[in-house]
Design a protein around this motif. Sequence first.
Motif, mmCIF file in Angstrom:
data_model
loop_
_atom_site.group_PDB
_atom_site.id
_atom_site.type_symbol
_atom_site.label_atom_id
_atom_site.label_comp_id
_atom_site.label_asym_id
_atom_site.label_seq_id
_atom_site.Cartn_x
_atom_site.Cartn_y
_atom_site.Cartn_z
ATOM 1 N N PHE A 72 36.830 33.785 107.062
ATOM 2 C CA PHE A 72 37.101 35.128 106.548
ATOM 3 C C PHE A 72 38.559 35.315 106.136
ATOM 4 O O PHE A 72 38.879 36.245 105.403
ATOM 5 C CB PHE A 72 36.666 36.174 107.575
ATOM 6 N N GLU A 73 39.430 34.435 106.603
ATOM 7 C CA GLU A 73 40.788 34.416 106.055
ATOM 8 C C GLU A 73 40.741 33.908 104.620
ATOM 9 O O GLU A 73 41.381 34.461 103.721
ATOM 10 C CB GLU A 73 41.686 33.527 106.915
ATOM 11 N N ALA A 74 39.965 32.849 104.402
ATOM 12 C CA ALA A 74 39.830 32.297 103.055
ATOM 13 C C ALA A 74 39.152 33.288 102.116
ATOM 14 O O ALA A 74 39.568 33.459 100.963
ATOM 15 C CB ALA A 74 39.041 30.989 103.103
ATOM 16 N N ALA A 166 26.275 38.248 104.331
ATOM 17 C CA ALA A 166 25.686 36.917 104.515
ATOM 18 C C ALA A 166 26.201 35.916 103.490
ATOM 19 O O ALA A 166 25.876 34.732 103.554
ATOM 20 C CB ALA A 166 24.161 37.015 104.433
ATOM 21 N N ALA A 167 27.010 36.376 102.556
ATOM 22 C CA ALA A 167 27.410 35.544 101.422
ATOM 23 C C ALA A 167 28.230 34.324 101.823
ATOM 24 O O ALA A 167 28.039 33.226 101.289
ATOM 25 C CB ALA A 167 28.194 36.386 100.417
ATOM 26 N N GLN A 168 29.169 34.503 102.766
ATOM 27 C CA GLN A 168 30.070 33.388 103.080
ATOM 28 C C GLN A 168 29.324 32.202 103.678
ATOM 29 O O GLN A 168 29.736 31.051 103.506
ATOM 30 C CB GLN A 168 31.190 33.860 104.013
ATOM 31 N N GLY A 169 28.235 32.470 104.377
ATOM 32 C CA GLY A 169 27.420 31.375 104.902
ATOM 33 C C GLY A 169 26.805 30.531 103.805
ATOM 34 O O GLY A 169 26.417 29.378 104.031
ATOM 35 N N ILE A 170 26.712 31.096 102.605
ATOM 36 C CA ILE A 170 26.231 30.351 101.439
ATOM 37 C C ILE A 170 27.386 29.605 100.777
ATOM 38 O O ILE A 170 27.286 28.412 100.473
ATOM 39 C CB ILE A 170 25.550 31.307 100.436
ATOM 40 N N PHE A 171 28.506 30.287 100.588
ATOM 41 C CA PHE A 171 29.630 29.672 99.880
ATOM 42 C C PHE A 171 30.178 28.447 100.612
ATOM 43 O O PHE A 171 30.514 27.444 99.985
ATOM 44 C CB PHE A 171 30.746 30.697 99.665
ATOM 45 N N VAL A 172 30.281 28.527 101.936
ATOM 46 C CA VAL A 172 30.865 27.390 102.663
ATOM 47 C C VAL A 172 29.939 26.177 102.656
ATOM 48 O O VAL A 172 30.385 25.054 102.931
ATOM 49 C CB VAL A 172 31.227 27.774 104.118
ATOM 50 N N GLU A 173 28.668 26.379 102.334
ATOM 51 C CA GLU A 173 27.719 25.261 102.268
ATOM 52 C C GLU A 173 27.428 24.852 100.823
ATOM 53 O O GLU A 173 26.452 24.149 100.553
ATOM 54 C CB GLU A 173 26.399 25.647 102.957
ATOM 55 N N PHE A 174 28.284 25.261 99.895
ATOM 56 C CA PHE A 174 27.977 25.064 98.477
ATOM 57 C C PHE A 174 27.724 23.601 98.123
ATOM 58 O O PHE A 174 26.779 23.288 97.389
ATOM 59 C CB PHE A 174 29.105 25.620 97.598
ATOM 60 N N ARG A 175 28.561 22.687 98.614
ATOM 61 C CA ARG A 175 28.411 21.282 98.211
ATOM 62 C C ARG A 175 27.022 20.760 98.558
ATOM 63 O O ARG A 175 26.359 20.111 97.741
ATOM 64 C CB ARG A 175 29.465 20.410 98.902
ATOM 65 N N ILE A 217 22.087 37.408 97.716
ATOM 66 C CA ILE A 217 21.687 36.344 96.793
ATOM 67 C C ILE A 217 22.919 35.946 95.992
ATOM 68 O O ILE A 217 23.539 36.791 95.333
ATOM 69 C CB ILE A 217 20.568 36.814 95.846
ATOM 70 N N GLU A 218 23.291 34.687 96.088
ATOM 71 C CA GLU A 218 24.421 34.167 95.312
ATOM 72 C C GLU A 218 23.844 33.267 94.225
ATOM 73 O O GLU A 218 23.188 32.267 94.517
ATOM 74 C CB GLU A 218 25.391 33.391 96.200
ATOM 75 N N PHE A 219 24.096 33.644 92.980
ATOM 76 C CA PHE A 219 23.539 32.901 91.850
ATOM 77 C C PHE A 219 24.678 32.219 91.103
ATOM 78 O O PHE A 219 25.576 32.875 90.574
ATOM 79 C CB PHE A 219 22.767 33.843 90.922
ATOM 80 N N PHE A 220 24.642 30.892 91.077
ATOM 81 C CA PHE A 220 25.725 30.073 90.530
ATOM 82 C C PHE A 220 25.382 29.652 89.096
ATOM 83 O O PHE A 220 24.275 29.170 88.829
ATOM 84 C CB PHE A 220 25.926 28.828 91.397
ATOM 85 N N PHE A 221 26.359 29.809 88.192
ATOM 86 C CA PHE A 221 26.111 29.458 86.796
ATOM 87 C C PHE A 221 27.403 28.991 86.130
ATOM 88 O O PHE A 221 28.507 29.200 86.644
ATOM 89 C CB PHE A 221 25.515 30.649 86.035
ATOM 90 N N ASP A 336 35.212 33.122 95.437
ATOM 91 C CA ASP A 336 34.915 32.611 96.780
ATOM 92 C C ASP A 336 34.998 31.089 96.845
ATOM 93 O O ASP A 336 35.591 30.531 97.782
ATOM 94 C CB ASP A 336 33.528 33.083 97.220
ATOM 95 N N LEU A 337 34.400 30.410 95.873
ATOM 96 C CA LEU A 337 34.436 28.950 95.890
ATOM 97 C C LEU A 337 35.863 28.435 95.726
ATOM 98 O O LEU A 337 36.250 27.435 96.340
ATOM 99 C CB LEU A 337 33.535 28.387 94.792
#
Length: 580
Positions: A72-74, A166-175, A217-221, A336-337
């Motif tokens: 959450f600092e990031a 809930a978004a950050q739990g998605i962003f940190v697992e992006f790879r 829902i995080e939609f990447f494009f 975020d990324l």
Amino acid sequence: MDKFTMINELARRRGFFWQSYEIYGGVSGFVTYGFLGARLKQNIENKLREIFVNKLGIMEIEAPIIAPSKVFEASGHVDHFKEPMVECQKCKRRFRADHLLQETAKLGEAEVEKLSLEELKEAIERHDVRCPECGGEFGEPKYFLTMFKTTIGPYSDAVGYGRPEAAQGIFVEFRRLYEMAREKLPFGVMQIGHALRNEISPRQGLIRLREFTIVDIEFFFDPEDPNCFLLKEVGDETLRLVLAESKLRGSEEIVEVTVKEALEKGYIKVPWQAAFMAIAKKLLTELGVPAEKQRFIEKLPWERAHYSLQSFDQEVYVDRWGWIEVSGHAYRTDYDLRQHMQFSGTDTRVFKEYEKPLVREKKVVKPLMAKLGPAFKGEAQKIAEMLSEVSPDEVEASFKEKGYFMLGKHKILPEHVEITTCKVEERGRRFIPHVVEPSFGSDRLVYVTLEYAYRVKDDRVVLSFPRDVAPIQIGVYPLVSKDGLPEKALQVYKMLVDEGFSVEYDEAGSIGRRYARADEAGIPLGITIDYKTLKDDTVTIRDRDTWRQVRNRIDALPELLHKYFRKKIDFEDLGTLVKE
């Protein structure tokens, strides 16, 4: 008595929801869902899954509620997730300063959102805003971090926070998620789960909670290829927009445009965002909210979250509170990324290959290891790799403005790098995907579904839930509790349960009382076993909303009822109409 009060009384009495910890006096901002409420909430969430996961192929994951402080600092939440608070000098109760001004001084949300602490203080004094509990005066406003803070494990320096989204739990697992998506854009990830916000003074029931369920829902494009295949389906859908430019004029004028027109006129920046807004409108319509009771209101720059380039709130008009937000639609860009890449050192870029390689001159940041080594020791190599990928223009601009460039937590000085140009053959490009985020408040969806289902017919409360979200689908009733009717009714009940329906069996009281109880619980259909059933194996099927009845054979019920609850047929198709 307004609808909010009536719904909350009904919810407590029938077991939809109630304030938690009542035996200890209750705690504001926490609710417990009873059987009917939990089922209703689950059905609404499953409807979201049907739309986004089953139909659109968005992946659903489940991440922890607690995250280390670095996350959450990031993301910027530690610095930005704060609300202005005032304390009553007399009773010591604390309130959100901006909400007090909205409620008592009738100032608009856009007007109070941009006020500094000093300006909030002046506004409170100017409008003589007093404590709503005791009438006392307020002290100095101050900011309050609305994230729940905790420690992870037995060490007090291992700080964690309850996630406010809930978004950050998605962003940190992006790879890993990108690999699961076969390294192709676009793709989306959804998470439904609890979130925590330590609200200062929640006083709106399900509308404002300290622990709630969020659907992010995080939609990447690819920002250079924002084409959206959903426009074929939703391009002609009409949206009711309140634009930022109208709000700046002090107006909430609604502009009605199609999705395509909104994009052509530049009202909405990204096609994917517009498409998801259309889907959200359709969802609320299917939950019983008429289109004219919905709108999308654009947030002004100072109202937007720190990560958003453009945001719209989907609002629904409710009886007591007026317009309330039920979903948010944010264009989060690559914020975020990029932040997590800088803070963690993990590369969140993706590679997209060109059809033909390109040869061109390119400005690059060349790390100077002779300088980086002594300055950063064991981290020098990792920093060098990260530096070779950052934007030279950003580095130059930062050097010019500040004299240094921040790479995550590392301060890079001009002597550490050389910015030069060279000819390169590019087979593709690396970039950080952009993100649009539709985000729904599950508890708020429950509330608006309840409010728009609530009606009174012949002095009886009827909850006219859409059939696909009703907590209980079918009630089974013997006409009387004798002569073999209960035994036959239980056979029908068991058959329907085995078919996968949500069924209630009730033989207590008169049939009229049982119908009334079922209507109040929002059960769409009632099946009554009477004396004719014992002769010809037929039953009556009663419609909750019209109170009409049809008759059909028991063995025909499973197929017909499955079609009915999938909205393939209407009530009249369930059997032969019984004349009153």
